[in-house]
Write an enzyme that holds these catalytic residues in place. Structure first.
Site, short mmCIF file in Angstrom:
data_model
loop_
_atom_site.label_atom_id
_atom_site.label_comp_id
_atom_site.label_asym_id
_atom_site.label_seq_id
_atom_site.Cartn_x
_atom_site.Cartn_y
_atom_site.Cartn_z
N GLY A 43 0.84 -1.20 0.00
CA GLY A 43 0.00 0.00 0.00
C GLY A 43 0.87 1.25 0.00
N LEU A 44 0.20 2.37 -0.16
CA LEU A 44 0.89 3.66 -0.24
C LEU A 44 1.71 3.94 1.03
CD1 LEU A 44 -2.13 5.78 -1.54
CD2 LEU A 44 -0.06 5.19 -2.86
N SER A 45 2.70 4.79 0.89
CA SER A 45 3.43 5.27 2.07
C SER A 45 2.41 5.93 3.01
CB SER A 45 4.49 6.29 1.62
OG SER A 45 5.13 6.84 2.75
N GLY A 46 2.44 5.56 4.27
CA GLY A 46 1.52 6.16 5.24
C GLY A 46 0.19 5.44 5.36
N CYS A 47 -0.01 4.36 4.60
CA CYS A 47 -1.33 3.67 4.65
C CYS A 47 -1.49 2.88 5.94
CB CYS A 47 -1.50 2.77 3.43
SG CYS A 47 -0.44 1.31 3.45
N GLY A 48 -0.37 2.57 6.61
CA GLY A 48 -0.46 1.83 7.88
C GLY A 48 0.21 0.46 7.85
N LYS A 49 0.92 0.15 6.78
CA LYS A 49 1.56 -1.19 6.65
C LYS A 49 2.39 -1.56 7.87
CE LYS A 49 3.99 0.02 3.02
NZ LYS A 49 3.57 1.41 2.88
N SER A 50 3.35 -0.68 8.22
CA SER A 50 4.30 -0.99 9.30
C SER A 50 3.58 -1.13 10.63
CB SER A 50 5.35 0.12 9.46
OG SER A 50 5.97 0.36 8.24
N SER B 283 5.79 -1.75 -2.51
CA SER B 283 5.66 -2.71 -3.63
C SER B 283 4.53 -2.32 -4.58
CB SER B 283 5.49 -4.14 -3.10
OG SER B 283 4.54 -4.24 -2.07
N1 LIG Z 1 10.10 7.90 -3.89
C1 LIG Z 1 9.58 7.20 -2.89
N2 LIG Z 1 8.45 6.46 -3.06
C2 LIG Z 1 7.96 5.75 -2.03
N3 LIG Z 1 8.51 5.69 -0.79
C3 LIG Z 1 9.64 6.40 -0.57
C4 LIG Z 1 10.21 7.19 -1.60
N4 LIG Z 1 11.33 7.78 -1.10
C5 LIG Z 1 11.45 7.40 0.18
N5 LIG Z 1 10.44 6.56 0.50
C6 LIG Z 1 10.36 5.91 1.82
O1 LIG Z 1 10.78 4.56 1.59
C7 LIG Z 1 9.78 3.65 2.00
C8 LIG Z 1 9.40 2.72 0.82
O2 LIG Z 1 10.38 1.76 0.62
P1 LIG Z 1 9.97 0.37 0.00
O3 LIG Z 1 11.22 -0.44 -0.02
O4 LIG Z 1 8.81 -0.16 0.74
O5 LIG Z 1 9.52 0.78 -1.48
S1 LIG Z 1 9.24 -0.17 -2.73
O6 LIG Z 1 8.53 -1.36 -2.23
O7 LIG Z 1 10.52 -0.53 -3.33
O8 LIG Z 1 8.40 0.59 -3.65
C9 LIG Z 1 8.56 4.44 2.37
O9 LIG Z 1 8.21 3.88 3.62
P2 LIG Z 1 6.69 3.75 4.12
O10 LIG Z 1 6.24 5.16 4.34
O11 LIG Z 1 6.83 2.97 5.41
O12 LIG Z 1 5.89 3.02 3.10
C10 LIG Z 1 9.00 5.87 2.46
O13 LIG Z 1 9.19 6.23 3.79
N1 LIG Z 2 -5.56 2.22 11.31
C1 LIG Z 2 -4.96 3.38 11.57
N2 LIG Z 2 -5.69 4.42 11.98
C2 LIG Z 2 -5.11 5.62 12.23
N3 LIG Z 2 -3.79 5.89 12.08
C3 LIG Z 2 -3.02 4.90 11.66
C4 LIG Z 2 -3.54 3.60 11.38
N4 LIG Z 2 -2.53 2.83 10.94
C5 LIG Z 2 -1.43 3.60 10.97
N5 LIG Z 2 -1.72 4.84 11.42
C6 LIG Z 2 -0.79 5.97 11.55
O1 LIG Z 2 -0.48 6.38 10.22
C7 LIG Z 2 0.89 6.74 10.12
C8 LIG Z 2 1.54 5.90 9.01
O2 LIG Z 2 1.56 4.55 9.41
P1 LIG Z 2 2.73 3.57 8.97
O3 LIG Z 2 2.46 2.27 9.61
O4 LIG Z 2 4.07 4.20 9.21
O5 LIG Z 2 2.46 3.49 7.39
P2 LIG Z 2 3.35 2.84 6.25
O6 LIG Z 2 4.24 1.80 6.88
O7 LIG Z 2 2.35 2.24 5.32
O8 LIG Z 2 4.11 3.98 5.65
C9 LIG Z 2 1.51 6.52 11.49
O9 LIG Z 2 1.56 7.78 12.14
C10 LIG Z 2 0.55 5.59 12.19
O10 LIG Z 2 0.51 5.80 13.58
#
Ligand SMILES: Nc1ncnc2c1ncn2[C@@H]1O[C@H](COP(=O)(O)OS(=O)(=O)O)[C@@H](OP(=O)(O)O)[C@H]1O
Ligand SMILES: Nc1ncnc2c1ncn2[C@@H]1O[C@H](COP(=O)(O)OP(=O)(O)O)[C@@H](O)[C@H]1O
Length: 225
Positions: free
Chosen positions: A37-44, A128
């Site tokens: 899912g998108l960055s910030g979607c809550g995966k981690s 991904s």
């Molecule tokens: N250009 C760009 N696009 C997306 N994400 C970016 C980018 N640059 C840095 N980041 C940070 O790196 C995390 C994503 O790394 P990934 O290894 O999961 O990416 S991928 O699966 O190869 O697409 C991603 O982490 P999450 O926010 O936890 O998803 C971001 O924090």
């Molecule tokens: N179900 C949820 N409801 C509200 N906030 C959430 C939820 N899951 C994650 N968050 C918050 O959203 C932000 C991004 O979560 P994170 O797990 O780092 O996303 P990702 O790994 O997809 O980038 C964090 O501040 C986290 O506390």
């Protein structure tokens, strides 16, 4: 043919302690639970909650997370350069272009398949964004085990919600043009058409509740013994 093509010289070894016996000892089935899912979607956060839940029950798990793996196995060129030099760093370091993401996911997919073979419930949290890359991991994992060992979990959180959360300030930077190829802004995200599990990440449900949904799915499928 390239001098690097040594495939004819390398032979697969079958080991005496096989996967089945490892799984029997652990009382669970090895698998890969692939959060996308998108960055910030809550995966981690969700994967971490699930890891805690399973660890409390005594399950053998491992959690591979994008940000962490990009510090080592899939480090960027700048991290490799001091130790290995510029040529090596350029060749093996990874960024966020489509081919680099492909290699990132290929490396992680192979590692995750090995961990599943050790009987571990392997949780992964990577953006991904490309379906083809995720399908390739599905194949790697299935080929080294069973088809049902790969569990694709789509954390379906609207872009507006992810962008409003923006815990690392990356969306802000991407909007300002300070980060290239940023998923959802200047790079694509291909939603899985048929994930095993879809989590509604923007409907006000807590990460713990969503993790519980995945745990229930694993339990229903017999993964937890
Ligand atoms: N250009 C760009 N696009 C997306 N994400 C970016 C980018 N640059 C840095 N980041 C940070 O790196 C995390 C994503 O790394 P990934 O290894 O999961 O990416 S991928 O699966 O190869 O697409 C991603 O982490 P999450 O926010 O936890 O998803 C971001 O924090
Ligand atoms: N179900 C949820 N409801 C509200 N906030 C959430 C939820 N899951 C994650 N968050 C918050 O959203 C932000 C991004 O979560 P994170 O797990 O780092 O996303 P990702 O790994 O997809 O980038 C964090 O501040 C986290 O506390």
């Amino acid at each position: 043919m390239s001098e690097k093509d040594v495939s004819g010289d390398i032979v697969w070894h079958d080991h005496s302690v096989d996967r089945r016996s490892r799984e029997q000892r652990l009382g669970q089935l090895g698998c890969v639970v692939w959060f996308t899912g998108l960055s910030g979607c809550g995966k981690s956060t969700i994967a971490n909650e699930l890891d805690v839940m399973l660890a409390r029950e005594g399950r053998a798990t491992i959690l591979l997370d994008g940000d962490n793996v990009r510090h080592g196995l899939c480090a960027p060129p700048s991290k490799l350069q001091p130790e290995h030099g510029a040529e090596f760093a350029e060749r093996f370091g990874l960024g966020f272009g489509a081919v680099d993401r492909e290699e990132n996911i290929r490396r992680i997919g192979s590692v995750a398949a090995l961990m599943a073979s050790a009987g571990l419930i392997t949780l992964t949290a990577f953006v991904s964004p490309y379906q083809r890359d995720r399908d390739r991991v599905r194949k790697i994992v299935s080929d080294s085990g069973r088809p049902e060992d790969f569990v694709e979990v789509f954390v379906d959180t609207p872009l507006e919600v992810c962008e409003a959360r923006d815990p690392k300030g990356l969306y802000k930077k991407a909007r300002a043009g300070e980060i290239a190829n940023f998923t959802g802004i200047s790079d694509p995200y291909e939603p899985p058409p048929k994930p095993e599990i879809r989590l509604d990440g923007g409907a006000g449900r807590s990460a713990g509740e969503l993790a519980g949904q995945v745990r229930q799915w694993l339990s229903d499928r017999g993964v937890l013994g």
